[in-house]
Enzyme design. Structure first.
Site, PDB file in Angstrom:
ATOM      1  N   ASN A   9       0.863  -1.189   0.000  1.00 31.24           N
ATOM      2  CA  ASN A   9       0.000   0.000   0.000  1.00 31.24           C
ATOM      3  C   ASN A   9       0.899   1.239   0.000  1.00 31.24           C
ATOM      4  O   ASN A   9       1.495   1.571   1.024  1.00 31.24           O
ATOM      5  CB  ASN A   9      -0.895  -0.043   1.248  1.00 31.24           C
ATOM      6  N   TRP A  10       0.967   1.892  -1.137  1.00 36.16           N
ATOM      7  CA  TRP A  10       1.877   3.045  -1.276  1.00 36.16           C
ATOM      8  C   TRP A  10       1.289   4.313  -0.661  1.00 36.16           C
ATOM      9  O   TRP A  10       1.939   5.353  -0.614  1.00 36.16           O
ATOM     10  CB  TRP A  10       2.231   3.275  -2.752  1.00 36.16           C
ATOM     11  N   LYS A  11       0.056   4.262  -0.222  1.00 40.01           N
ATOM     12  CA  LYS A  11      -0.613   5.408   0.398  1.00 40.01           C
ATOM     13  C   LYS A  11      -0.440   6.662  -0.472  1.00 40.01           C
ATOM     14  O   LYS A  11      -0.385   6.540  -1.700  1.00 40.01           O
ATOM     15  CB  LYS A  11      -0.126   5.599   1.842  1.00 40.01           C
ATOM     16  N   GLU A  97      -7.108   4.323   8.030  1.00 43.63           N
ATOM     17  CA  GLU A  97      -6.965   5.756   7.776  1.00 43.63           C
ATOM     18  C   GLU A  97      -8.248   6.324   7.163  1.00 43.63           C
ATOM     19  O   GLU A  97      -8.614   7.466   7.409  1.00 43.63           O
ATOM     20  CB  GLU A  97      -5.730   6.005   6.882  1.00 43.63           C
ATOM     21  N   GLU A 167      -5.271  -5.125  10.534  1.00 40.87           N
ATOM     22  CA  GLU A 167      -4.249  -4.103  10.744  1.00 40.87           C
ATOM     23  C   GLU A 167      -4.517  -3.386  12.063  1.00 40.87           C
ATOM     24  O   GLU A 167      -5.348  -2.457  12.111  1.00 40.87           O
ATOM     25  CB  GLU A 167      -4.271  -3.075   9.608  1.00 40.87           C
ATOM     26  N   GLY A 233       2.853  -1.226   4.301  1.00 37.85           N
ATOM     27  CA  GLY A 233       2.861   0.192   3.987  1.00 37.85           C
ATOM     28  C   GLY A 233       4.277   0.671   3.703  1.00 37.85           C
ATOM     29  O   GLY A 233       4.821   0.429   2.620  1.00 37.85           O
ATOM     30  N   GLY A 234       4.891   1.316   4.683  1.00 38.30           N
ATOM     31  CA  GLY A 234       6.202   1.959   4.501  1.00 38.30           C
ATOM     32  C   GLY A 234       7.236   1.081   3.813  1.00 38.30           C
ATOM     33  O   GLY A 234       7.942   1.545   2.898  1.00 38.30           O
TER      34      GLY A 234
HETATM   35  P1  13P Z   1       2.997   0.306   7.705  1.00 41.73           P
HETATM   36  O1  13P Z   1       3.523  -0.978   7.085  1.00 41.73           O
HETATM   37  O2  13P Z   1       3.730   1.521   7.227  1.00 41.73           O
HETATM   38  O3  13P Z   1       2.884   0.194   9.175  1.00 41.73           O
HETATM   39  O4  13P Z   1       1.501   0.487   7.131  1.00 41.73           O
HETATM   40  C1  13P Z   1       0.601  -0.548   7.232  1.00 41.73           C
HETATM   41  C2  13P Z   1      -0.597  -0.210   6.454  1.00 41.73           C
HETATM   42  O5  13P Z   1      -1.377   0.640   6.818  1.00 41.73           O
HETATM   43  C3  13P Z   1      -0.820  -0.934   5.195  1.00 41.73           C
HETATM   44  O6  13P Z   1      -2.099  -0.718   4.700  1.00 41.73           O
END
Ligand code: 13P
Length: 251
Positions: A9-11, A97, A167, A233-234
């Site tokens: 997930n590149w957000k 989020e 999550e 995510g990150g």
């Molecule tokens: P992180 O891996 O940055 O904690 O993010 C998790 C996330 O929200 C994936 O959707």
């Protein structure tokens, strides 16, 4: 045997240049034939990532969709039909989020889930508790209510072609990861809840863990009986790190 899935997930990250470089890195990844891998770029960049990954087994998906499936006067929204039109295969529904910052309720989430499915996209339903809820001992109640509300709206049949991602909100972007045992306990509870409705759906459901997944903790997490991959995510913003996480799912 459930086929593991790792999704990045590149957000809301990236520019055209950095997204191209990341997608090219992902396109060079050797993906084990026994697993599924996907990346979820920002809407704006979906098409260029899709083009870069055209010859790769890595699927492209989106991070959200409108609750109306097709088209209409909904300024600023992107529909599931439009996502399917540009080649998306899956879409996150109800990421924490979206729930926390954009006020998405279980009712809205159910509508998005069914909109995605009706356009041929695989919904990835995200559930998870906040730190306050965990500290109050309410984790299983919160997750069960989030999932139960969608099952209640749509019926268990809707889950025969879907993915669930657990999550814990306190583990997202914080560097705090649920221990493999903590995650497994919630995953097992999710599977048991599904099994109450349909043992076959429960058995086949891929339940991903998300929250500070990295190459160093992925092997242990993915080794748990009810963890069928990760939502990253990150760490998915670095192709080498993401590749290492994918290898952990294939091992
Ligand atoms: P992180 O891996 O940055 O904690 O993010 C998790 C996330 O929200 C994936 O959707």
């Amino acid at each position: 045997m459930r086929r593991p899935l790792v999704a990045g997930n590149w957000k809301m990250h990236g520019t055209r240049a950095s997204v191209d470089a990341l997608a090219q890195g992902v396109s060079r990844m050797e993906v084990d034939a026994s697993i599924d891998v996907a990346v979820l770029p920002p809407f704006l960049y979906l098409e260029r990532v899709q083009q870069i990954l055209a010859e790769s087994p890595v699927a492209v998906g989106a991070q959200n969709c409108a609750k109306d499936a097709w088209q209409g006067a909904l300024t600023g929204e992107v529909s599931a039909a439009q996502l399917a039109d540009v080649g998306c295969k899956l879409v996150l529904i109800g990421h924490s989020e979206r729930r926390q910052l954009f006020g998405e309720t279980d009712e809205v989430i159910s509508r998005k889930f069914i909109a995605a499915q009706s356009c041929g996209l695989m919904p990835v339903l995200c559930v998870g508790e906040s730190l306050e809820q965990r500290q109050a001992g309410r984790t299983l109640d919160v997750v069960s209510e989030q999932l139960g509300n969608v099952i209640h709206e749509l019926g268990i049949g809707a889950f025969s072609n879907a993915v669930i991602a657990y999550e814990p909100v306190w583990a997202i972007g914080t560097g705090l990861t649920a221990t493999p045992a903590q995650a497994q306990a919630v995953h097992a509870a999710i599977r048991a809840q599904l099994a109450d409705e349909s043992p076959s759906v429960a058995q086949a459901m891929r339940i991903l863990y998300g929250g500070s997944v990295k190459a160093v903790n992925a092997v242990e997490l993915f080794g748990m009986a009810d963890i069928d991959g990760g939502l990253v995510g990150g760490a998915s913003l670095n192709a080498d790190e993401f590749g290492a996480i994918c290898r952990a799912a294939g091992s």
